[in-house]
Write an enzyme that holds these catalytic residues in place. Sequence first.
Site, short mmCIF file in Angstrom:
data_model
loop_
_atom_site.label_atom_id
_atom_site.label_comp_id
_atom_site.label_asym_id
_atom_site.label_seq_id
_atom_site.Cartn_x
_atom_site.Cartn_y
_atom_site.Cartn_z
N HIS A 78 12.74 -2.80 -1.25
CA HIS A 78 11.94 -2.31 -2.39
C HIS A 78 12.75 -1.25 -3.13
O HIS A 78 13.51 -0.49 -2.52
CB HIS A 78 10.63 -1.73 -1.87
CG HIS A 78 9.67 -1.41 -2.97
ND1 HIS A 78 9.78 -0.28 -3.74
CD2 HIS A 78 8.61 -2.10 -3.46
CE1 HIS A 78 8.81 -0.28 -4.66
NE2 HIS A 78 8.09 -1.37 -4.51
N SER A 90 3.28 -3.01 -12.26
CA SER A 90 2.09 -2.79 -13.08
C SER A 90 1.20 -4.02 -13.22
O SER A 90 0.56 -4.21 -14.26
CB SER A 90 2.47 -2.23 -14.46
OG SER A 90 3.09 -0.95 -14.32
N GLU A 96 12.03 1.53 -4.22
CA GLU A 96 11.84 2.90 -3.72
C GLU A 96 12.69 3.14 -2.47
O GLU A 96 13.20 4.24 -2.25
CB GLU A 96 10.34 3.15 -3.46
CG GLU A 96 9.58 3.25 -4.78
CD GLU A 96 8.13 2.82 -4.73
OE1 GLU A 96 7.57 2.66 -3.63
OE2 GLU A 96 7.56 2.61 -5.82
N TRP A 135 0.83 -1.22 0.00
CA TRP A 135 0.00 0.00 0.00
C TRP A 135 0.86 1.26 0.00
O TRP A 135 0.33 2.38 -0.01
CB TRP A 135 -0.95 0.00 1.21
CG TRP A 135 -1.99 -1.10 1.16
CD1 TRP A 135 -2.22 -1.98 0.12
CD2 TRP A 135 -2.95 -1.43 2.18
NE1 TRP A 135 -3.26 -2.82 0.45
CE2 TRP A 135 -3.72 -2.51 1.70
CE3 TRP A 135 -3.23 -0.91 3.45
CZ2 TRP A 135 -4.76 -3.08 2.45
CZ3 TRP A 135 -4.26 -1.48 4.20
CH2 TRP A 135 -5.01 -2.55 3.70
N LYS A 136 2.16 1.10 0.08
CA LYS A 136 3.09 2.24 0.05
C LYS A 136 2.64 3.32 1.04
O LYS A 136 2.15 2.98 2.12
CB LYS A 136 3.23 2.77 -1.38
CG LYS A 136 3.67 1.65 -2.34
CD LYS A 136 4.13 2.13 -3.68
CE LYS A 136 4.49 0.91 -4.54
NZ LYS A 136 5.07 1.27 -5.83
N GLY A 160 1.27 -2.95 -6.31
CA GLY A 160 1.23 -1.62 -5.73
C GLY A 160 -0.11 -0.95 -5.99
O GLY A 160 -1.09 -1.19 -5.29
N GLY A 161 -0.17 -0.15 -7.03
CA GLY A 161 -1.36 0.65 -7.34
C GLY A 161 -2.67 -0.12 -7.30
O GLY A 161 -3.66 0.33 -6.71
N GLY A 187 4.61 1.12 -11.41
CA GLY A 187 3.74 2.28 -11.49
C GLY A 187 3.71 2.95 -12.84
O GLY A 187 3.26 4.09 -12.96
N GLU A 205 11.00 -7.24 -9.45
CA GLU A 205 10.27 -6.05 -9.89
C GLU A 205 11.18 -5.18 -10.76
O GLU A 205 12.00 -4.42 -10.22
CB GLU A 205 9.83 -5.22 -8.68
CG GLU A 205 8.96 -5.97 -7.70
CD GLU A 205 8.14 -5.01 -6.84
OE1 GLU A 205 6.91 -5.09 -6.91
OE2 GLU A 205 8.71 -4.18 -6.14
#
Length: 255
Positions: A99, A217, A101, A11-12, A238-239, A177, A171
């Site tokens: 991750h 994605s 990020e 859910w970041k 993610g999204g 994303g 990933e």
Amino acid sequence: MGRRMLVAGNWKMYTTSGEGAILVQDLADELSDLDGEVEVVVGPPFTGLKAVSTVIELDHLEIGLAAQDCHWEAEGAFTGAIAPRMLLDLHVDYVIVGHSERREYFGETDETVNRKVKAVFEAGMVPIMCVGETLVTREALETDPYVRGQVTAGAAGLTPEQAERLVIAYEPIWAIGTGRMPTPESANDVARMIRATIGAMYGPPVAVKMRILYGGSVKPENAKMFFSEPDVDGGLVGGAALKADSFAGIVRAAH
Ligand code: PGA
């Protein structure tokens, strides 16, 4: 091969604890007709773990809980950081480690990733270790050596029992994303290479049991293509994990 499919939502930095509690409840409603063949995990921010964990327990939901990061030390003067045992205390099952990020914006290196992977196991949880290449690396045809290096360093020094429970999420950074994706075959090629790398480190019987997720994605419309590949054992989402119906669609695709 008997690897249970795993679909995990990241859910970041999107949900408050109240929003997370509603999201996990909505997700459970969407999935109520399923039989638990696929393992489902949600990953709220730290501040949402308690609320989500409470909903899972009170409603007896068959949903696992992941944190998005942790520190590698058991305790100490590390202002702002969260130790693994604090997560275990909230009934966290998995911790996402490394991750892209975190690597890009928070200075994570293969070395800190490795320390965190070990710390998560030592605390009694399971790491979901993320690896993946940039577009520049992919276009230079260096994906395999790059990802192999991340796996070798990140998964070093485990016991065989830990290595077979480790989850690795492949990933490609350029797919996160963005709506861009590798072909399912090329994602599987990298997943197979990751499995072979773990096989070389810990032996083929360990590698055969270890789960490898694809992330980047993933949507209800494309999930089945990735999940049908032999070395892909699920997804890190993610999204599309932020809406109960789209995440549920991805979980269905794993059945
Ligand atoms: P995405 O993110 O599904 O939004 O591409 C995946 C991830 O960052 O784990």
